[in-house]
Design a protein around this motif. Structure first.
Motif, PDB file in Angstrom:
ATOM      1  N   UNK A 134       6.029 -18.434  -0.793  1.00 26.66           N
ATOM      2  CA  UNK A 134       7.233 -18.878  -1.500  1.00 26.66           C
ATOM      3  C   UNK A 134       6.996 -20.135  -2.329  1.00 26.66           C
ATOM      4  N   UNK A 137       5.317 -19.108  -5.480  1.00 22.68           N
ATOM      5  CA  UNK A 137       6.257 -18.348  -6.300  1.00 22.68           C
ATOM      6  C   UNK A 137       7.281 -19.271  -6.942  1.00 22.68           C
ATOM      7  N   UNK A 138       7.792 -20.220  -6.168  1.00 17.92           N
ATOM      8  CA  UNK A 138       8.795 -21.131  -6.705  1.00 17.92           C
ATOM      9  C   UNK A 138       8.219 -21.963  -7.844  1.00 17.92           C
ATOM     10  N   UNK A 141       8.042 -19.698 -10.816  1.00 18.05           N
ATOM     11  CA  UNK A 141       9.387 -19.464 -11.357  1.00 18.05           C
ATOM     12  C   UNK A 141       9.817 -20.655 -12.215  1.00 18.05           C
ATOM     13  N   UNK A 329       8.449 -11.476  -2.041  1.00 18.62           N
ATOM     14  CA  UNK A 329       9.795 -11.945  -1.729  1.00 18.62           C
ATOM     15  C   UNK A 329      10.783 -10.806  -1.879  1.00 18.62           C
ATOM     16  N   UNK A 331      13.931 -11.338  -1.906  1.00 20.09           N
ATOM     17  CA  UNK A 331      15.092 -11.896  -2.599  1.00 20.09           C
ATOM     18  C   UNK A 331      15.018 -11.854  -4.112  1.00 20.09           C
ATOM     19  N   UNK A 332      13.794 -11.780  -4.689  1.00 21.17           N
ATOM     20  CA  UNK A 332      13.706 -11.718  -6.148  1.00 21.17           C
ATOM     21  C   UNK A 332      14.052 -10.331  -6.675  1.00 21.17           C
ATOM     22  N   UNK A 360      13.352 -13.922 -14.847  1.00 22.36           N
ATOM     23  CA  UNK A 360      12.390 -14.966 -14.497  1.00 22.36           C
ATOM     24  C   UNK A 360      11.401 -14.482 -13.412  1.00 22.36           C
TER      25      UNK A 360
ATOM     26  N   UNK B 145      15.822 -22.967  -3.831  1.00 25.02           N
ATOM     27  CA  UNK B 145      14.608 -22.396  -3.244  1.00 25.02           C
ATOM     28  C   UNK B 145      13.928 -23.407  -2.329  1.00 25.02           C
ATOM     29  N   UNK B 152      17.157 -17.956  -0.075  1.00 22.99           N
ATOM     30  CA  UNK B 152      16.792 -17.725  -1.478  1.00 22.99           C
ATOM     31  C   UNK B 152      15.847 -16.551  -1.640  1.00 22.99           C
ATOM     32  N   UNK B 153      15.083 -16.237  -0.590  1.00 21.41           N
ATOM     33  CA  UNK B 153      14.074 -15.183  -0.728  1.00 21.41           C
ATOM     34  C   UNK B 153      14.284 -14.002   0.200  1.00 21.41           C
ATOM     35  N   UNK B 154      15.348 -14.039   1.010  1.00 22.85           N
ATOM     36  CA  UNK B 154      15.649 -12.879   1.836  1.00 22.85           C
ATOM     37  C   UNK B 154      16.573 -11.921   1.096  1.00 22.85           C
ATOM     38  N   UNK B 155      16.845 -10.762   1.711  1.00 19.53           N
ATOM     39  CA  UNK B 155      17.852  -9.868   1.151  1.00 19.53           C
ATOM     40  C   UNK B 155      19.218 -10.543   1.294  1.00 19.53           C
ATOM     41  N   UNK B 156      19.990 -10.538   0.211  1.00 19.55           N
ATOM     42  CA  UNK B 156      21.333 -11.123   0.273  1.00 19.55           C
ATOM     43  C   UNK B 156      22.322  -9.985   0.501  1.00 19.55           C
ATOM     44  N   UNK B 358      19.827 -10.305  -6.700  1.00 17.95           N
ATOM     45  CA  UNK B 358      18.864 -11.394  -6.507  1.00 17.95           C
ATOM     46  C   UNK B 358      19.484 -12.575  -5.766  1.00 17.95           C
ATOM     47  N   UNK B 359      18.741 -13.175  -4.861  1.00 20.49           N
ATOM     48  CA  UNK B 359      19.321 -14.123  -3.918  1.00 20.49           C
ATOM     49  C   UNK B 359      19.423 -15.545  -4.465  1.00 20.49           C
ATOM     50  N   UNK B 360      18.304 -16.132  -4.915  1.00 24.79           N
ATOM     51  CA  UNK B 360      18.321 -17.532  -5.338  1.00 24.79           C
ATOM     52  C   UNK B 360      19.381 -17.788  -6.411  1.00 24.79           C
TER      53      UNK B 360
END
Lengths: 482, 482
Positions: A134, A137-138, A141, A329, A331-332, A360, B145, B152-156, B358-360
């Protein structure tokens, strides 16, 4: 190039640990070392085999994890008096031979739990954030948004960010596939890829052949698309049975076949290459498309990644689907498909469903892939998943009721557990939830309510005493039901 | 609280410019100042009306933009000899009264152009990145993040990030709606919201009532869902004609009505409150659901944002859809819907289509909304869109063929241009493309290939000489066809 050297070193070290562990394991298996025997001291082996002390220590730690040896304080390592045996593997499934409409699965409830912070998450197939890259990745991003604001914040239409599609096509060579970047459609995860594929390939009422057990996300997709699932006999190591599949294709009007071909969910099976080739030919003969979900394909424990059925796809009928949710990830929300002859229709469906995938992350992941950092990360992740699966299997052997079976995946981070008849995994789900542990109960993976005594466990978690305790708790709860 | 003061100051200043401009415009309109007259000097008005020099200058700049006055070097501002008149507005549409299946629209091609860097993008309804609060958003994304990597990176899942759903529900009060946060489903933009709504409310072959002209993204959605579009007569300022709609509902089996209710796409129409109330009652009487796309609702040029039809929705049949794509960033892909009585079905469809959005970005936008920064940004954005629409209208009046009509939107960033018969907007599209200008030709907005002589222009671009030139070029290209 210091980076390349350290990568090589890392790989060599991993092989070394494993070599030493395997040689000692060999001595135990062939009876040279017997239960209760003290195994060679760390320093002794260090001198005798000319390997570093830390390598021997790491090798012994692995043997300990596998339940073969135990450490006695101030004395050394001993072969366990009753070495924990690996549980038997489940047998091939034997699902009923009729197509079923899916109704009311419980994936909803299971997924809702992934956001709960205080749960040991053995349920959903979600890697723990501590295992994901992460920070890197952050940074990527932030750099993408700073350097290319228009691309990072505009619609990423035309099926996705071209450099990402190129990187994906390049990686697919390792799976045996020659793809043009223009043949890749970026999606919101593999789930959307599979959804779009089935939207494109079927009409309500159609029949789709699935594995048994099958991933519940696929069964849910069949439900909302009003499709019938026809489960085929499935081998826990080698996937769907081709004789059973051919029998179905010969007797039934099938709109599509949908399989997880490598390190499947939930079984962890991998179709051997010869079988993949035969499957591609069979589908060509019957002119039936395949939705190939290969989301775990880059997670083998040893050796190169397995091929995809798409590699043998002369008829161009395979819609290959994957994502970065299990490796970078979730979440992306970045996945993709390579739809072959169905490209135009699926690209159009994607555009209409939600215009484009988040922008992004596409830039950031393209950079992550091109720099080699992804491969380095994958190497670490595979080792973690392998170790976790090994440890979980050993713990299950020692804490679950006699007769419990477990798959022996060669990749991925999922275990399928078959408990003795009499254990009801739905009841186990409820009692585990009260202990702050989530599991995925067996019936979720069946169109027919089968697998009542089974469950799937997620090994994509950092190893911890709490995780060990959770496995032990599950074992006790299963015992209590008998 | 310095921030709040500066917000107030900013708003007061905006009102001041406009007051001064309107008072001078009044003098021109009532004939006190006549073509060729010199208007009061900047310093003169500064002293006479007790407003700052910069306020007068800004007010005169606006009058210049509107084509009412012109600056003469070293001499001052003069009433234009032939003040540019606003073009007439289009009349109500009169679409054919039969439902049509949609086939092969060209949105695909238009959308593909948005990533081309060297194009004046008057085609797609995409705001230019320079108008969006990207720096603030990027900072909030980085902070989210860093502070909350797991979220921010998990499934929302569970329909979206709870604090975002709460902020959305809170803002909906301004649209007259009382929503529980649990009644909000986060989607990948409004496009996905509308797609999911129509998936939930219809079956292939069903008929959906749309505006005429209607947003092409909606027509595409009808196409892939195999629905028939039935276009209703639509007024360019007040939206769909309720008598026409009632006639349709009384005579046809309608599965849903789908409208952009505020600053519609492409007409810019806003339904007055009384009409919204009557529409809600009408739909209730016929038990027909409404898919209300309100993506432009927060972009009025003056006064508070208009209400939503959902505010009058006693029968709970309105699926309200919106997004942050026109105000924050299209690339983050965050929209939402408030599905009323269809909540459970739409939330399930969302889960199955792509697990979660997307989560973040959900964390970042929640913070952006709660801090007040969004409202400050909206104030600036509305002023920019209003000025641009004013300038573009004035330029169209002076450069397009006589008889050209244009809408007079009170919000949003879209203009609908009706050129004289004989101008073919598809040919215009092609010739403009050769000049590096994109437009959205009229037939895209029709289920029946109508509006051949119309086009939609995007005013969501920073004003520039190149943009002015592009409008002039379009005018010349239109002239050339006559």
């Amino acid at each position: 190039m210091p980076t390349k050297r350290s990568v090589k070193d890392e790989a060599r070290e991993l092989r070394l640990y494993e070599d030493v562990a395997e040689r000692v394991e060999g001595l135990i298996v062939d009876g040279t070392l017997r239960p209760g025997d003290r195994i060679p001291s760390v320093r002794g082996l260090h001198r005798k085999w000319s390997v570093s002390v830390s390598t021997v220590l790491e090798a012994y730690r692995r043997l300990e994890d596998r339940g073969l040896v135990e450490a006695r304080p101030k004395s050394g390592y001993y072969v366990r008096a009753a070495p924990r045996l690996l549980p038997d593997e489940p047998e091939s499934s034997n699902p009923p031979k009729r197509a079923r409409r899916i109704r009311g699965s419980m994936a909803y409830r299971l997924m809702a739990e992934v956001t709960k912070p205080d749960l040991v998450k053995l349920g959903a197939a979600m890697p723990h954030p501590d295992l994901l890259p992460l920070k890197a990745l952050d940074r990527l991003l932030a750099a993408a948004m700073r350097d290319e604001p228009a691309s990072s914040h505009g619609y990423m239409v035309d099926s996705g960010y071209p450099p990402l599609r190129k990187e994906i096509a390049r990686r697919m060579v390792d799976a045996g596939c020659t793809l043009a970047p223009e043949g890749v459609v970026v999606t919101n995860g593999a789930q959307e890829a599979v959804y779009l594929a089935l939207r494109a390939l079927t009409r309500p009422g159609d029949t789709v052949v699935v594995e048994s057990p099958a991933y519940y996300g696929l069964l849910e997709t069949l439900e909302v698309l009003e499709l019938k699932a026809l489960a085929a006999r499935t081998h826990p190591r080698e996937g769907v049975d081709l004789d059973a599949l051919e029998e179905i294709l010969a007797s039934t009007d099938v709109a599509a076949v949908a399989l997880v071909t490598n390190f499947s969910n939930p079984l962890g099976s991998v179709m051997p290459d010869a079988k993949k080739r035969a499957l591609a030919r069979l589908l060509d003969d019957y002119e039936v498309p395949l939705v190939e979900d290969d989301i775990y394909g880059e997670l083998p424990y040893e050796g190169p990644r397995p091929t995809a059925v798409k590699a043998f796809d002369r008829g161009d009928r395979v819609v290959y689907c994957s994502s970065f949710s299990k490796t970078i990830s979730p979440g992306v929300r970045i996945g993709w498909c390579a739809p072959g002859r169905y490209l135009e229709r699926i690209a159009h469906l994607k555009l209409v469903t939600n215009t484009s995938s988040p922008s992004a992350p596409q830039l950031a992941i393209a950079r992550f892939l091109s720099g080699g950092a992804y491969d380095r990360h994958l190497r670490r992740l595979r080792a973690t998943y392998r170790d976790n699966v090994g440890r979980m299997t050993a713990l299950i052997a020692s804490t679950f009721p006699v007769g419990t079976r477990a798959t022996r995946p060669a990749g991925g981070h999922l275990l399928w557990i078959e408990m003795p008849r009499g254990v009801d995994s739905m009841r186990l789900y409820e009692s585990a939830a009260r202990q702050k542990i989530s599991i995925a109960p067996g019936p979720m993976f069946s169109a027919n309510g089968r697998y009542v005594n089974c469950m799937r466990l997620n090994a994509g978690l950092p190893w911890s005493p709490r995780l060990e305790d959770a496995i032990g708790t599950l074992g006790r709860l299963a015992h209590r039901q008998l």
